[in-house]
Design an enzyme around this catalytic site. Structure first.
Site, PDB file in Angstrom:
ATOM      1  CG  HIS A   1      -0.189   0.442   2.583  1.00  0.00           C
ATOM      2  ND1 HIS A   1       0.392  -0.739   3.392  1.00  0.00           N
ATOM      3  CD2 HIS A   1      -0.102   1.505   3.096  1.00  0.00           C
ATOM      4  CE1 HIS A   1       0.902   0.027   4.238  1.00  0.00           C
ATOM      5  NE2 HIS A   1       0.642   1.220   4.113  1.00  0.00           N
TER       6      HIS A   1
HETATM    7  C1  UD1 Z   1      -2.031   5.845   5.256  1.00  0.00           C
HETATM    8  C2  UD1 Z   1      -0.847   6.680   5.867  1.00  0.00           C
HETATM    9  C3  UD1 Z   1       0.276   5.512   5.820  1.00  0.00           C
HETATM   10  C4  UD1 Z   1       0.009   4.000   6.576  1.00  0.00           C
HETATM   11  C5  UD1 Z   1      -1.469   3.816   6.057  1.00  0.00           C
HETATM   12  C6  UD1 Z   1      -1.838   2.475   6.732  1.00  0.00           C
HETATM   13  C7  UD1 Z   1      -0.332   8.772   5.517  1.00  0.00           C
HETATM   14  C8  UD1 Z   1       0.263   9.786   4.630  1.00  0.00           C
HETATM   15  N1  UD1 Z   1      -0.420   7.524   5.019  1.00  0.00           N
HETATM   16  O1  UD1 Z   1      -1.653   5.724   4.131  1.00  0.00           O
HETATM   17  O2  UD1 Z   1       1.533   6.107   6.378  1.00  0.00           O
HETATM   18  O3  UD1 Z   1       0.839   3.265   6.368  1.00  0.00           O
HETATM   19  O4  UD1 Z   1      -2.459   4.938   6.191  1.00  0.00           O
HETATM   20  O5  UD1 Z   1      -2.545   1.759   6.092  1.00  0.00           O
HETATM   21  O6  UD1 Z   1      -1.010   9.206   6.375  1.00  0.00           O
HETATM   22  N2  UD1 Z   1      -9.115   4.772   1.086  1.00  0.00           N
HETATM   23  C9  UD1 Z   1     -10.306   4.212   1.013  1.00  0.00           C
HETATM   24  N3  UD1 Z   1     -11.023   3.927   2.177  1.00  0.00           N
HETATM   25  C10 UD1 Z   1     -10.321   4.203   3.405  1.00  0.00           C
HETATM   26  C11 UD1 Z   1      -9.094   4.763   3.273  1.00  0.00           C
HETATM   27  C12 UD1 Z   1      -8.544   5.029   2.288  1.00  0.00           C
HETATM   28  O7  UD1 Z   1     -10.914   3.907  -0.211  1.00  0.00           O
HETATM   29  O8  UD1 Z   1     -11.192   3.709   4.382  1.00  0.00           O
HETATM   30  C13 UD1 Z   1      -8.390   4.939  -0.279  1.00  0.00           C
HETATM   31  C14 UD1 Z   1      -8.633   6.489  -0.902  1.00  0.00           C
HETATM   32  O9  UD1 Z   1      -8.688   6.209  -2.252  1.00  0.00           O
HETATM   33  C15 UD1 Z   1      -7.547   7.177  -0.352  1.00  0.00           C
HETATM   34  C16 UD1 Z   1      -6.223   6.255  -0.389  1.00  0.00           C
HETATM   35  O10 UD1 Z   1      -6.900   4.920   0.074  1.00  0.00           O
HETATM   36  O11 UD1 Z   1      -7.379   8.350  -1.187  1.00  0.00           O
HETATM   37  C17 UD1 Z   1      -5.333   6.474   0.594  1.00  0.00           C
HETATM   38  O12 UD1 Z   1      -5.729   6.757   1.968  1.00  0.00           O
HETATM   39  P1  UD1 Z   1      -4.963   7.816   2.703  1.00  0.00           P
HETATM   40  O13 UD1 Z   1      -5.063   7.542   4.325  1.00  0.00           O
HETATM   41  O14 UD1 Z   1      -4.689   9.009   2.186  1.00  0.00           O
HETATM   42  O15 UD1 Z   1      -3.441   6.829   2.891  1.00  0.00           O
HETATM   43  P2  UD1 Z   1      -2.905   5.331   2.805  1.00  0.00           P
HETATM   44  O16 UD1 Z   1      -2.243   5.096   1.869  1.00  0.00           O
HETATM   45  O17 UD1 Z   1      -4.165   4.565   3.434  1.00  0.00           O
HETATM   46  N1  UDP Z   2      -3.768  -5.360   8.926  1.00  0.00           N
HETATM   47  C1  UDP Z   2      -5.168  -6.043   9.156  1.00  0.00           C
HETATM   48  N2  UDP Z   2      -6.065  -6.322   8.072  1.00  0.00           N
HETATM   49  C2  UDP Z   2      -5.392  -6.219   6.803  1.00  0.00           C
HETATM   50  C3  UDP Z   2      -3.957  -5.688   6.677  1.00  0.00           C
HETATM   51  C4  UDP Z   2      -3.224  -5.182   7.686  1.00  0.00           C
HETATM   52  O1  UDP Z   2      -5.627  -6.126  10.342  1.00  0.00           O
HETATM   53  O2  UDP Z   2      -5.993  -6.574   5.712  1.00  0.00           O
HETATM   54  C5  UDP Z   2      -3.110  -4.808  10.021  1.00  0.00           C
HETATM   55  C6  UDP Z   2      -1.766  -5.766  10.352  1.00  0.00           C
HETATM   56  O3  UDP Z   2      -1.968  -6.766  10.846  1.00  0.00           O
HETATM   57  C7  UDP Z   2      -1.241  -4.581  11.152  1.00  0.00           C
HETATM   58  C8  UDP Z   2      -1.575  -3.158  10.653  1.00  0.00           C
HETATM   59  O4  UDP Z   2      -2.756  -3.329   9.854  1.00  0.00           O
HETATM   60  O5  UDP Z   2      -1.241  -4.815  12.405  1.00  0.00           O
HETATM   61  C9  UDP Z   2      -0.818  -2.485   9.544  1.00  0.00           C
HETATM   62  O6  UDP Z   2      -1.168  -1.497   8.896  1.00  0.00           O
HETATM   63  P1  UDP Z   2      -0.858  -1.236   7.529  1.00  0.00           P
HETATM   64  O7  UDP Z   2      -0.164  -2.167   6.767  1.00  0.00           O
HETATM   65  O8  UDP Z   2      -2.000  -0.586   6.866  1.00  0.00           O
HETATM   66  O9  UDP Z   2      -0.090   0.199   7.831  1.00  0.00           O
HETATM   67  P2  UDP Z   2       1.715   0.213   8.438  1.00  0.00           P
HETATM   68  O10 UDP Z   2       1.918  -0.590   9.481  1.00  0.00           O
HETATM   69  O11 UDP Z   2       2.319   0.077   7.057  1.00  0.00           O
HETATM   70  O12 UDP Z   2       1.691   2.009   8.769  1.00  0.00           O
END
Ligand code: UD1
Ligand code: UDP
Length: 355
Positions: A203
């Protein structure tokens, strides 16, 4: 002690579960959910499964460009903090929700508690790196998960109230591991056999925002016949569709919606290998003693690289394939504390309060 906790993204809910439990034994916590993640399987499911108290405020900020998203969060958090007058504002990790919470608090002269402080990739192109550097520099209490994190802060002249208490994600794994065995049916549902599949999560913006990198990652997945399960992050799902990249041709690949924490722990514990660019998943692979391949050029979790428990491959297809196929026999050590990070945080805060 009255604490306002600001969170909003999936990994923060998981980190908050043990900390909120420990805090609420003797203190008042107000939870502010920014709404950065909002799909039920990116947010609500964790509150339910992990018994995290319902947020007192839900800001429903949703997705957006960094400035708009962070700015909207800040305006709303400011009102709440002014109203609630907490002793501390607590934030986790390195997301835009982290930065919004810490910046508001620092400007209002409310001390910030940063959990998972001191992590560095030394790559400022990552939004997370900017968020964590800024947050660390305006925090009053910096709770680090590793000695490396403490060292990183020292190198930036941050030494006051810097404490390695271990990793709260390790607390969460220990607390939920048995529960996952009892409750999760994911192996049966997805028809997976222990030790006979790869678990994939991707992601990171640095990967998903680059169609060439995504192409290369998919090619590496195509190079193996092994069963692969991929709970896909919504960001990645949207990007693959935007790029018109087809995953149907990849042999034995099952793409599923994001799963809850107990299912994720089960998928991790039973995988032959985990292929990921997630920070949390790299660590969980280590906790579960399942070899990991990290699809990034740097990692903040450098300890996991020892003995090839985790192999950093970037997005080069050949390197990915080689690492996926490589037999490794790492020696796992207890590098992330003893599973009591959350209670140590509360102890430290209480000691300072009474000093
Ligand atoms: C964010 C964090 C990242 C973290 C990740 C965990 C920032 C800059 N990034 O990244 O550090 O590792 O969360 O998962 O804060 N979206 C949905 N539904 C949701 C959430 C997101 O559809 O419930 C989609 C939307 O298209 C959105 C995109 O995901 O634009 C990105 O979401 P965003 O929260 O901006 O960043 P992440 O890639 O999730
Ligand atoms: N995780 C989860 N379901 C999923 C993918 C990840 O519960 O489908 C959990 C995972 O076990 C870990 C956390 O989400 O505890 C990690 O989050 P993510 O990878 O979104 O973000 P990051 O750690 O890179 O910021």
């Amino acid at each position: 002690m009255k604490i306002v906790t600001v969170l909003g993204a999936r990994p923060q809910f998981i980190k908050a579960a043990p900390v909120s439990r420990a805090l609420r034994q003797n203190h008042q916590e107000i939870i502010v959910h920014t709404g950065q993640h909002y799909d039920a399987n990116m947010s609500d499911i964790f509150f339910e499964e992990l018994n995290i108290p319902k947020p007192d405020y839900h800001l429903a900020v949703g997705s957006g460009n960094h400035g708009k998203q962070t700015g909207e969060m800040m305006a709303k958090i400011e009102e709440i903090v002014l109203n609630e007058k907490p002793d501390y504002v607590l934030v986790y990790g390195d997301t835009n929700s982290t930065l919004a919470g810490s910046l508001v608090a620092a400007k209002l002269h409310i001390p910030v508690i940063h959990i998972e402080a001191g992590l560095r990739s030394f790559n400022k192109l990552m939004p997370e790196e900017v968020n964590r550097i800024l947050t660390d520099h305006i925090s009053e209490y910096l709770f680090c998960p590793t000695d490396t994190a403490v060292e990183n802060l020292k190198n930036e002249n941050i030494t006051k109230n810097v404490i390695n208490i271990g990793d709260v994600m390790y607390d969460a794994v220990l607390y939920n591991r048995e529960l996952a065995k009892e409750k999760s049916q994911i192996l049966e549902e997805a028809q997976l056999k222990k030790g006979e599949y790869l678990l994939i999560t991707i992601h990171r913006a640095e990967n998903t925002d680059d169609p060439e990198k995504m192409k290369s990652i998919l090619q590496a997945f195509s190079s193996t016949e092994e069963t692969k399960i991929w709970p896909i992050h919504p960001r990645t799902k949207h990007k693959l569709a935007d790029y018109g990249l087809n995953v149907e041709e990849i042999p034995n690949l099952k793409i599923i919606d994001p799963v809850g924490y107990l299912d994720m722990l089960t998928l991790e514990a039973n995988a032959r290998k985990i292929v990921t660019d997630s920070g949390g998943v790299q660590k969980e692979a280590y906790f579960m003693e399942v070899p990991c391949v990290t699809v990034r050029e740097q990692t903040e979790w450098v300890e996991t690289l020892e003995g090839e428990a985790n192999i950093l491959v970037g997005t080069d297809q050949a390197k990915m394939t080689e690492a996926i196929n490589k037999e490794v026999k790492p020696e796992y050590k207890q590098l992330f504390g003893n599973g009591e990070a959350a209670s140590k945080i509360v102890e430290v805060l209480e000691d300072r309060l009474n000093a």
